[in-house]
Design an enzyme around this catalytic site. Structure first.
Site, short mmCIF file in Angstrom:
data_model
loop_
_atom_site.label_atom_id
_atom_site.label_comp_id
_atom_site.label_asym_id
_atom_site.label_seq_id
_atom_site.Cartn_x
_atom_site.Cartn_y
_atom_site.Cartn_z
N ARG A 119 45.59 -17.02 17.91
CA ARG A 119 46.50 -16.72 19.04
C ARG A 119 45.84 -15.72 19.99
O ARG A 119 46.15 -15.67 21.18
CB ARG A 119 47.85 -16.21 18.53
CG ARG A 119 48.78 -15.76 19.65
CD ARG A 119 50.28 -15.83 19.31
NE ARG A 119 50.62 -15.39 17.99
CZ ARG A 119 50.62 -14.11 17.59
NH1 ARG A 119 50.30 -13.15 18.41
NH2 ARG A 119 50.95 -13.82 16.34
N TYR B 101 54.67 -26.28 43.57
CA TYR B 101 54.87 -27.14 42.40
C TYR B 101 56.29 -26.97 41.82
O TYR B 101 56.78 -25.84 41.68
CB TYR B 101 53.80 -26.78 41.35
CG TYR B 101 53.85 -27.65 40.13
CD1 TYR B 101 53.47 -28.99 40.20
CD2 TYR B 101 54.30 -27.16 38.92
CE1 TYR B 101 53.52 -29.80 39.08
CE2 TYR B 101 54.35 -27.96 37.79
CZ TYR B 101 53.97 -29.28 37.88
OH TYR B 101 54.02 -30.08 36.77
N ASP C 185 47.34 -20.96 43.42
CA ASP C 185 47.28 -22.14 42.57
C ASP C 185 46.29 -23.10 43.25
O ASP C 185 46.57 -23.69 44.28
CB ASP C 185 48.68 -22.77 42.48
CG ASP C 185 48.74 -24.00 41.59
OD1 ASP C 185 47.70 -24.65 41.41
OD2 ASP C 185 49.84 -24.31 41.09
N LYS D 72 44.62 -31.44 35.42
CA LYS D 72 44.32 -32.33 36.54
C LYS D 72 42.81 -32.57 36.65
O LYS D 72 42.24 -33.18 35.78
CB LYS D 72 44.95 -31.77 37.81
CG LYS D 72 46.39 -31.23 37.61
CD LYS D 72 47.42 -32.30 37.25
CE LYS D 72 48.72 -31.75 36.68
NZ LYS D 72 49.43 -30.78 37.51
#
Ligand SMILES: *Cc1c(COP(=O)(O)O)cnc(C)c1O
Length: 396
Positions: free
Chosen positions: A58, A111, A183, A208
């Site tokens: 983690r 988004y 972004d 993407k």
């Protein structure tokens, strides 16, 4: 030029950088692919003594770190952090940089997941936000409040491809003691380095273009600010938003072909955009590489290329727009973008269906607007498919 520009690594061309830069080999066998360290925990060499700092996955993992090295080389930063998803990156950014009472300026075309995060989640934690038309710097200045801490923008924005001038935003943010995060999912640092333009933090949905093959969901953050990266690493470890080893490994394979894929995405999108612009059924094409694009000059200034995303408006009702998409044989109707497969959506009925029609109209999202992620098929084949589908739909 920043200091890092003078290192030998930055003299490499992107195609080489994506394959060789900061590459590390596993020591047991020198396997050419960095292995998948599929492990939850790491053995202490002696109590409290960890090899290379790895204690629990983690907090950090060698395969995730290999991807972080590759992304930081593309961003031109010392460090990058990788996450379970683009949204996990954005959430970690907000939890790391904001507190109750703070205010955030968001670009108004952004988004959908980011909209939901602020409206339905962060609002409950006392974080305020305003949507601003970030093409208008007076509107940006007017939206700043004493408690404004962060600007978060997307350029080009989905689905209208509206651009925000990153350098101008950075100047306003810094003059007001704010941070600017961008972004950069649509262009990646190869086609637009937002940190070089003045942003403080670069965010990517690696789902993407970075992965490029629709195999994973992932995200990244990068900054030159070491203290900020330390803070974000601590928050990521605390809330558990780190990438998984398997996803990081798959994404790492995508990085190697990113520069070459992007070249073809841009070339194909240019060809398709020009064809669409000449078609009588198409009212408008939104593509930053077209001279008709209202912000063409800004695209030339801040982007290295126009990218592989475009949208176009058909002179069509919702029913016709949907019939057109259904008639396509090569271009797949699916969410997401940036993959080798061309993907198409109708934002009014998909990503932006939650918005009232009047609000959609104000943002330029008409019923006939089609968003297209141009893939790596032959553009001639794509065009033939569009041509046939348009004829079929409009002859009825
Ligand atoms: C997909 C996307 C995101 C969210 O990323 P996920 O990996 O799906 O969580 C954020 N911003 C943009 C522009 C995107 O396209």
């Amino acid at each position: 030029m920043s200091e890092s520009d003078s290192s030998p690594e930055n003299k490499l061309q992107p195609e080489t950088l994506a394959i060789h830069s900061r590459r590390v080999y596993e020591r047991e066998s020198n396997s050419i692919l960095f292995p998948i360290h599929q492990t939850a925990t790491y053995v202490h060499e002696s109590v409290g003594v960890l090899k290379a700092g790895y204690g629990y996955s983690r907090g950090g993992n060698p395969t995730v770190n290999a991807l972080e090295q590759a992304i930081s080389a593309l961003e031109g930063t010392e460090q990058a952090l990788c996450f379970r998803s683009g949204m996990a990156a954005i959430t970690t950014m907000c939890m790391g940089l904001l507190k109750a009472g703070d205010h955030v300026i968001l670009s108004e075309v952004i988004y959908g997941g980011t909209v939901r995060l602020f409206q339905q989640v962060l609002g409950n934690f006392g974080i305020g936000y305003s949507y601003v038309d970030t093409t208008d710097m007076d509107a940006v200045r007017a939206a700043i409040r004493p408690e404004s801490k962060l600007m978060f923008v997307e350029t080009p924005a989905n689905p209208t491809m509206k651009l925000t001038d990153v350098a101008a935003m950075a100047e306003i943010a810094h003059a007001n003691g704010m941070l600017l995060a961008v972004d950069n999912t649509f262009l990646t640092p190869l086609l637009q380095n937002v940190l070089n333009l003045g942003a403080d933090l670069a965010m990517l949905s690696t789902t993407k273009y970075i992965d490029g093959h629709n195999a994973t969901i992932g995200g990244s953050l990068a900054s030159h600010d070491v203290a900020m990266m330390d803070r974000l690493r601590l928050v990521r470890k605390t809330i558990g938003t780190i990438s998984s080893p398997m996803d990081a490994w798959l994404t790492l394979q995508g990085v190697k072909t990113l520069p070459t894929r992007l070249k073809m995405h841009v070339e194909n999108a240019g060809i398709v955009a020009a064809w669409l612009e000449g078609n009588p059924r198409v009212v408008r094409v939104n593509y930053p590489g077209l001279k008709s694009f209202p912000q063409y000059a800004l695209a030339q200034k801040q982007q290295k290329a126009a990218g592989g995303m475009l949208s176009f408006e058909l002179d069509a009702t919702t029913v016709q727009a949907i019939a057109f998409i259904n008639a396509l044989k090569l271009t797949t109707c699916a969410e997401s973008l940036g993959s080798v497969e061309s993907l198409i959506t109708n934002p009014a009925t998909a990503s932006h269906c939650d918005l009232p029609k009047a609000e959609r109209a104000r943002l330029g999202i008409s019923d006939g607007l089609i968003r297209l992620s141009v893939g790596l098929e032959s553009p001639q084949d794509l065009i033939a498919d569009f041509d046939r589908a348009l004829t079929e739909v409009f002859q009825k």
